[in-house]
Design a protein around this motif. Structure first.
Motif, mmCIF file in Angstrom:
data_model
loop_
_atom_site.group_PDB
_atom_site.id
_atom_site.type_symbol
_atom_site.label_atom_id
_atom_site.label_comp_id
_atom_site.label_asym_id
_atom_site.label_seq_id
_atom_site.Cartn_x
_atom_site.Cartn_y
_atom_site.Cartn_z
ATOM 1 N N ILE A 177 -0.275 -59.009 24.545
ATOM 2 C CA ILE A 177 0.146 -60.265 25.170
ATOM 3 C C ILE A 177 1.102 -59.943 26.311
ATOM 4 C CG2 ILE A 177 1.309 -62.481 24.824
ATOM 5 C CD1 ILE A 177 0.505 -62.276 21.861
ATOM 6 N N ILE A 178 0.776 -60.437 27.506
ATOM 7 C CA ILE A 178 1.593 -60.184 28.693
ATOM 8 C C ILE A 178 1.979 -61.534 29.316
ATOM 9 C CG2 ILE A 178 1.713 -59.077 30.943
ATOM 10 C CD1 ILE A 178 -0.424 -57.125 30.067
ATOM 11 N N ILE B 53 -0.283 -64.815 29.390
ATOM 12 C CA ILE B 53 0.289 -66.155 29.290
ATOM 13 C C ILE B 53 0.932 -66.459 30.635
ATOM 14 C CG2 ILE B 53 1.804 -67.714 28.023
ATOM 15 C CD1 ILE B 53 -0.394 -66.566 26.281
ATOM 16 N N GLU B 54 0.274 -67.300 31.421
ATOM 17 C CA GLU B 54 0.649 -67.508 32.813
ATOM 18 C C GLU B 54 1.396 -68.840 32.977
ATOM 19 O OE1 GLU B 54 1.631 -66.649 36.059
ATOM 20 O OE2 GLU B 54 0.534 -68.529 36.318
ATOM 21 N N ASP B 55 2.636 -68.753 33.438
ATOM 22 C CA ASP B 55 3.509 -69.938 33.495
ATOM 23 C C ASP B 55 3.561 -70.576 34.883
ATOM 24 O OD1 ASP B 55 4.105 -70.017 30.850
ATOM 25 O OD2 ASP B 55 6.242 -69.602 31.039
ATOM 26 N N GLY B 56 2.399 -70.830 35.436
ATOM 27 C CA GLY B 56 2.350 -71.577 36.690
ATOM 28 C C GLY B 56 2.934 -70.850 37.884
ATOM 29 N N SER B 57 2.689 -69.556 37.980
ATOM 30 C CA SER B 57 3.237 -68.768 39.092
ATOM 31 C C SER B 57 2.761 -69.319 40.432
ATOM 32 C CB SER B 57 2.794 -67.304 38.977
ATOM 33 O OG SER B 57 3.233 -66.725 37.765
ATOM 34 N N PRO B 58 3.684 -69.617 41.352
ATOM 35 C CA PRO B 58 3.267 -70.099 42.675
ATOM 36 C C PRO B 58 2.763 -68.989 43.592
ATOM 37 C CG PRO B 58 5.661 -70.018 42.540
ATOM 38 C CD PRO B 58 5.146 -69.699 41.168
ATOM 39 N N ASP B 59 2.860 -67.728 43.152
ATOM 40 C CA ASP B 59 2.473 -66.610 44.030
ATOM 41 C C ASP B 59 1.015 -66.191 43.887
ATOM 42 O OD1 ASP B 59 2.446 -65.343 41.565
ATOM 43 O OD2 ASP B 59 3.571 -63.584 42.238
ATOM 44 N N GLY B 60 0.246 -66.894 43.048
ATOM 45 C CA GLY B 60 -1.170 -66.579 42.915
ATOM 46 C C GLY B 60 -1.510 -65.584 41.821
ATOM 47 N N THR B 61 -0.586 -65.335 40.888
ATOM 48 C CA THR B 61 -0.869 -64.418 39.777
ATOM 49 C C THR B 61 -2.118 -64.842 39.013
ATOM 50 O OG1 THR B 61 1.477 -63.859 39.513
ATOM 51 C CG2 THR B 61 0.039 -63.433 37.644
ATOM 52 N N ALA B 62 -2.243 -66.125 38.727
ATOM 53 C CA ALA B 62 -3.378 -66.616 37.928
ATOM 54 C C ALA B 62 -4.704 -66.343 38.618
ATOM 55 C CB ALA B 62 -3.217 -68.110 37.653
ATOM 56 N N GLU B 63 -4.735 -66.478 39.932
ATOM 57 C CA GLU B 63 -5.983 -66.253 40.662
ATOM 58 C C GLU B 63 -6.423 -64.794 40.572
ATOM 59 O OE1 GLU B 63 -3.517 -68.258 41.705
ATOM 60 O OE2 GLU B 63 -4.762 -70.023 41.315
ATOM 61 N N ILE B 64 -5.454 -63.890 40.581
ATOM 62 C CA ILE B 64 -5.781 -62.471 40.440
ATOM 63 C C ILE B 64 -6.385 -62.207 39.069
ATOM 64 C CG2 ILE B 64 -4.804 -60.142 40.321
ATOM 65 C CD1 ILE B 64 -2.700 -61.076 42.380
ATOM 66 N N VAL B 65 -5.786 -62.793 38.029
ATOM 67 C CA VAL B 65 -6.304 -62.609 36.673
ATOM 68 C C VAL B 65 -7.706 -63.193 36.550
ATOM 69 C CG1 VAL B 65 -5.949 -63.130 34.225
ATOM 70 C CG2 VAL B 65 -3.981 -62.585 35.675
ATOM 71 N N LYS B 66 -7.933 -64.351 37.142
ATOM 72 C CA LYS B 66 -9.255 -64.971 37.077
ATOM 73 C C LYS B 66 -10.319 -64.087 37.734
ATOM 74 C CE LYS B 66 -7.540 -69.719 36.882
ATOM 75 N NZ LYS B 66 -7.330 -70.984 37.645
ATOM 76 N N ASP B 67 -9.975 -63.451 38.834
ATOM 77 C CA ASP B 67 -10.928 -62.526 39.471
ATOM 78 C C ASP B 67 -11.228 -61.343 38.565
ATOM 79 O OD1 ASP B 67 -11.244 -64.031 41.752
ATOM 80 O OD2 ASP B 67 -9.712 -62.959 42.908
ATOM 81 N N GLY C 90 10.152 -66.805 24.922
ATOM 82 C CA GLY C 90 9.867 -67.007 23.504
ATOM 83 C C GLY C 90 8.667 -67.902 23.274
ATOM 84 N N THR C 91 8.600 -69.022 23.994
ATOM 85 C CA THR C 91 7.470 -69.934 23.813
ATOM 86 C C THR C 91 6.171 -69.304 24.300
ATOM 87 O OG1 THR C 91 7.766 -71.045 25.958
ATOM 88 C CG2 THR C 91 9.008 -71.915 24.086
ATOM 89 N N ALA C 92 6.263 -68.437 25.320
ATOM 90 C CA ALA C 92 5.060 -67.744 25.790
ATOM 91 C C ALA C 92 4.498 -66.856 24.679
ATOM 92 C CB ALA C 92 5.387 -66.915 27.028
ATOM 93 N N TYR C 93 5.359 -66.088 24.044
ATOM 94 C CA TYR C 93 4.880 -65.203 22.982
ATOM 95 C C TYR C 93 4.403 -65.979 21.763
ATOM 96 C CZ TYR C 93 6.040 -60.767 25.200
ATOM 97 O OH TYR C 93 6.052 -59.677 26.036
ATOM 98 N N ILE C 94 5.104 -67.050 21.400
ATOM 99 C CA ILE C 94 4.657 -67.855 20.262
ATOM 100 C C ILE C 94 3.262 -68.413 20.531
ATOM 101 C CG2 ILE C 94 5.070 -69.970 18.943
ATOM 102 C CD1 ILE C 94 6.972 -67.707 18.221
ATOM 103 N N THR C 95 3.045 -68.900 21.747
ATOM 104 C CA THR C 95 1.717 -69.384 22.134
ATOM 105 C C THR C 95 0.684 -68.272 21.994
ATOM 106 O OG1 THR C 95 2.641 -71.007 23.676
ATOM 107 C CG2 THR C 95 0.359 -70.328 24.043
ATOM 108 N N GLY C 96 1.041 -67.075 22.455
ATOM 109 C CA GLY C 96 0.136 -65.941 22.361
ATOM 110 C C GLY C 96 -0.122 -65.499 20.932
#
Length: 247
Positions: free
Chosen positions: A9-10, A38-52, A73-79
């Motif tokens: 989990i990252i 677990i992606e917390d709405g990064s405005p720098d485009g992290t999610a788009e890189i992961v999707k590719d 903590g909530t990120a890891y609990i979700t994971g």
């Protein structure tokens, strides 16, 4: 389909400089690991890189997107909940910024899978002080924070604030994840303390922690305040709790 008993989990927030490299480093290991970002709405485009990258690794790379920076903590609990639902036996925590070396993942896995630990901690302090490129003030603060936590709680762990870990499934099934109160880095302390109180076997695997080279650290002074005062509350509340021991 590539199967695995292990999920890493990252949590990410603004990690575009690191995320592709860390994912490829994990997937290049001989041992097969899956990854959950677990992606917390990064405005720098992290999610788009992961999707590719998911197009390249559709059976090994997963992502959950959240609507904002909701806390480590909530990120890891979700994971953790996702990993349990998907039947993984070994669940890892790891940072995205290479402060945790992906090459150490098989060593943490071995500590649980072969050597019988329930929780394996990638420890900076079990064999001296193994930290690279941190200012001395931060090294001392981290080192003595771990000493403080160990003194207050009685946890037999040298690196009580470490965030590089492997859990056996049973540990996460036993702990009431919804009752974990800390949201920031004190979450790491609370999880170790709770596992210890339940009688799980915790071991430390020496690792070298290297400060990030790319991106921006998410640490701030409030993190240490939460840890200092939170540990006292954690210890006091534990006096009134029952922890059935692991069979």
């Amino acid at each position: 389909m590539q199967t695995s008993d292990s999920i890493v989990i990252i949590p990410t927030y603004n990690e575009r400089e690191n995320i592709e490299s860390i994912i490829r480093a994990v997937f290049n290991l001989e041992k097969v690991f899956h990854i959950l970002v677990i992606e917390d709405g990064s405005p720098d485009g992290t999610a788009e890189i992961v999707k590719d990258l998911q197009k390249e690794f559709p059976e090994r790379l997963f992502m959950m997107e959240r609507r904002g920076k909701l806390g480590l903590g909530t990120a890891y609990i979700t994971g953790f909940k996702w990993a349990l639902k998907h039947d993984y036996e070994y669940v890892f925590e790891m940072d995205a910024d290479f402060s945790h070396n992906p090459s150490d993942l098989p060593r943490l896995y071995k500590a649980c899978y072969e050597d019988g630990a329930d929780v394996a901690i990638g420890s900076r302090y079990v064999s001296g002080v193994n930290v690279v490129n941190w200012p001395m003030g931060r090294v001392l603060m981290s080192y003595f924070a771990s000493k403080y936590v160990r003194t207050i709680t009685g946890i037999p762990v040298h690196d009580t604030t470490a965030g590089f870990k492997c859990y056996r499934r049973q540990v996460l099934e036993t702990i009431d994840l919804d009752a974990i109160r800390f949201k920031g880095y004190a979450f790491q302390i609370e999880m170790k303390f709770t596992a210890f109180k339940y009688g799980f076997h915790i071991t430390e695997v020496p690792v070298i922690f290297i400060n990030r080279e790319l991106g921006t650290s998410k640490m701030d002074s409030s993190i240490f305040g939460e840890a200092v005062f939170g540990v006292i509350k954690l210890k006091l509340s534990s006096l009134f709790c029952k922890y059935p021991q692991k069979k």
